[in-house]
Design a protein around this motif. Sequence first.
Motif, PDB file in Angstrom:
ATOM      1  N   ARG A 379       0.835  -1.195   0.000  1.00  0.00           N
ATOM      2  CA  ARG A 379       0.000   0.000   0.000  1.00  0.00           C
ATOM      3  C   ARG A 379       0.874   1.251   0.000  1.00  0.00           C
ATOM      4  O   ARG A 379       2.065   1.192   0.310  1.00  0.00           O
ATOM      5  N   PRO A 380       0.304   2.404  -0.319  1.00  0.00           N
ATOM      6  CA  PRO A 380       1.068   3.652  -0.235  1.00  0.00           C
ATOM      7  C   PRO A 380       1.490   3.931   1.207  1.00  0.00           C
ATOM      8  O   PRO A 380       0.855   3.467   2.164  1.00  0.00           O
ATOM      9  N   ALA A 381       2.568   4.690   1.365  1.00  0.00           N
ATOM     10  CA  ALA A 381       3.030   5.044   2.709  1.00  0.00           C
ATOM     11  C   ALA A 381       1.961   5.817   3.467  1.00  0.00           C
ATOM     12  O   ALA A 381       1.773   5.638   4.676  1.00  0.00           O
ATOM     13  N   ASP A 382       1.241   6.679   2.779  1.00  0.00           N
ATOM     14  CA  ASP A 382       0.144   7.440   3.381  1.00  0.00           C
ATOM     15  C   ASP A 382      -1.160   6.761   3.007  1.00  0.00           C
ATOM     16  O   ASP A 382      -1.501   6.669   1.818  1.00  0.00           O
ATOM     17  N   PRO A 383      -1.926   6.254   3.967  1.00  0.00           N
ATOM     18  CA  PRO A 383      -3.166   5.543   3.641  1.00  0.00           C
ATOM     19  C   PRO A 383      -4.126   6.363   2.807  1.00  0.00           C
ATOM     20  O   PRO A 383      -4.939   5.806   2.059  1.00  0.00           O
ATOM     21  N   ARG A 384      -4.039   7.684   2.898  1.00  0.00           N
ATOM     22  CA  ARG A 384      -4.954   8.528   2.142  1.00  0.00           C
ATOM     23  C   ARG A 384      -4.708   8.466   0.633  1.00  0.00           C
ATOM     24  O   ARG A 384      -5.545   8.897  -0.156  1.00  0.00           O
ATOM     25  N   ASP A 385      -3.554   7.917   0.229  1.00  0.00           N
ATOM     26  CA  ASP A 385      -3.225   7.803  -1.189  1.00  0.00           C
ATOM     27  C   ASP A 385      -3.642   6.464  -1.788  1.00  0.00           C
ATOM     28  O   ASP A 385      -3.380   6.208  -2.959  1.00  0.00           O
ATOM     29  N   LEU A 386      -4.289   5.612  -1.000  1.00  0.00           N
ATOM     30  CA  LEU A 386      -4.685   4.293  -1.485  1.00  0.00           C
ATOM     31  C   LEU A 386      -5.808   4.411  -2.522  1.00  0.00           C
ATOM     32  O   LEU A 386      -6.879   4.950  -2.227  1.00  0.00           O
ATOM     33  N   LEU A 387      -5.562   3.927  -3.719  1.00  0.00           N
ATOM     34  CA  LEU A 387      -6.564   3.898  -4.798  1.00  0.00           C
ATOM     35  C   LEU A 387      -7.416   5.173  -4.778  1.00  0.00           C
ATOM     36  O   LEU A 387      -8.618   5.138  -4.503  1.00  0.00           O
ATOM     37  N   PRO A 388      -6.817   6.318  -5.074  1.00  0.00           N
ATOM     38  CA  PRO A 388      -7.507   7.605  -4.884  1.00  0.00           C
ATOM     39  C   PRO A 388      -8.794   7.760  -5.678  1.00  0.00           C
ATOM     40  O   PRO A 388      -9.656   8.564  -5.315  1.00  0.00           O
ATOM     41  N   PHE A 389      -8.958   6.997  -6.754  1.00  0.00           N
ATOM     42  CA  PHE A 389     -10.182   7.077  -7.557  1.00  0.00           C
ATOM     43  C   PHE A 389     -11.369   6.417  -6.871  1.00  0.00           C
ATOM     44  O   PHE A 389     -12.528   6.668  -7.212  1.00  0.00           O
ATOM     45  N   SER A 390     -11.094   5.508  -5.914  1.00  0.00           N
ATOM     46  CA  SER A 390     -12.100   4.563  -5.438  1.00  0.00           C
ATOM     47  C   SER A 390     -13.036   5.177  -4.402  1.00  0.00           C
ATOM     48  O   SER A 390     -12.619   5.932  -3.525  1.00  0.00           O
ATOM     49  N   THR A 391     -14.303   4.782  -4.518  1.00  0.00           N
ATOM     50  CA  THR A 391     -15.301   5.094  -3.491  1.00  0.00           C
ATOM     51  C   THR A 391     -15.818   3.814  -2.832  1.00  0.00           C
ATOM     52  O   THR A 391     -16.847   3.837  -2.161  1.00  0.00           O
TER      53      THR A 391
END
Length: 420
Positions: A379-391
């Motif tokens: 996963r990305p180091a910052d969880p907020r960057d995980l699959l940014p397109f996804s809802t």
Amino acid sequence: MDHAGPSAKQNGQLRPLIGESWHRVLRVGIDPDRGGPPDGLLSAEELEHRRTTSRIGEVLGTLREGLSALAGTETTMLVVCDAEGRVLWRDGGRGMRRQAERVALFEGSSWSEATAGTNAIGTSLVARRPLRVDAGEHFVRALREMSCAAAPLHDPRDGSLLGVVNVASPAALRQPATLALVSAVAQVAEGELRLRHWEAVDRLRSVAAPLLARIGGRAVAVDRDGWTAAVTGMPPAGRIALPADPVAGRTWLPSLGRCVLEPLPGGWLIRFPDADEAPGGAGQVVVDLTSARSWSVSVHGPSGSWTRPLSPRHAELLFALALRPEGSTAAQLAADLFGDTGRAVTVRAELSRLRRHLGAVLDHRPYRFAEATPVRLLRPADPRDLLPFSTAPAVLAARGLTPPSDDRRGGPGRAGPAHR
């Protein structure tokens, strides 16, 4: 118009192929005035699932284009059915649509012989050959205002029946050349499927070639149906019989004896290990979601590794599967992706697509990564960057934007970056 009843066959008024069909429908008790027992329409979700998973969908454009001169008129209709006789698609003018609706020719309806009696769709599926059924040749009287020409569609990989393409028109406007055109277009569609198959084999060959180059002994790469893509150290074979549900690791094949299966994208690597080699499975699977724009899955085995890019939806699916290593039902995955357990059919369709390439890596019943296969979820180091397109709810929960639901035990709220 011929309104004769079942006695027409006894009077020798029917062609042999049609007469044989009348015998069959009489044996199952079809009523010429009412038809067979109602089979009900497919639900919207089941219809979409069948459309998505049917190989006919790959050549639907070819069928429509090839038959546009017929199916594009006011008084004709193109009907495409699956191997059970269920209508998956229909196109036609308003006049023919109204006539079709009077005889319940809807998308999702059943036109097997057991439901609709002798008709071009159902009888072509039984006879496995192109067939025209005109007016009074229909067993059920309500259908005798139509003439239909149908041709079956076969999967060129194994000869299995995929379904049937049919052109319907009013009986008074029957065109004798329709059957020849429908048959020709069906053959073109099968040719396109054959070409797509060999293109997939070529793609598999490009992945397998570097792996085979590193193997000192005998090995062969085959697609999911056993068709050979590449071989080293042994005579080539056109096709190798695989188990019905192959799994990675040691196995025995009738034509090769003891060997080891390793997963490839869209197929298998078959090799022959040394006697002292430890038993092994698929190796390790790495789902890489660290990037904000591209995602991939890699499989690492004894003979090497390969990587496949992931679409946004498949990235979400593999993420959800990695979070629940014990396995998920389609309804659970629908909740993870859509927040709606009623979207299970959509999930099954997507998983069917994904398993075409990762079938050896993914199990079903329940859906999960293959047993004893280590899985790393990056996963990305910052969880907020995980699959940014996804809802998707599972992704939002992993970003810390929403809490996981109480019934998602072992789900997003309790998962770590690596799980096996």
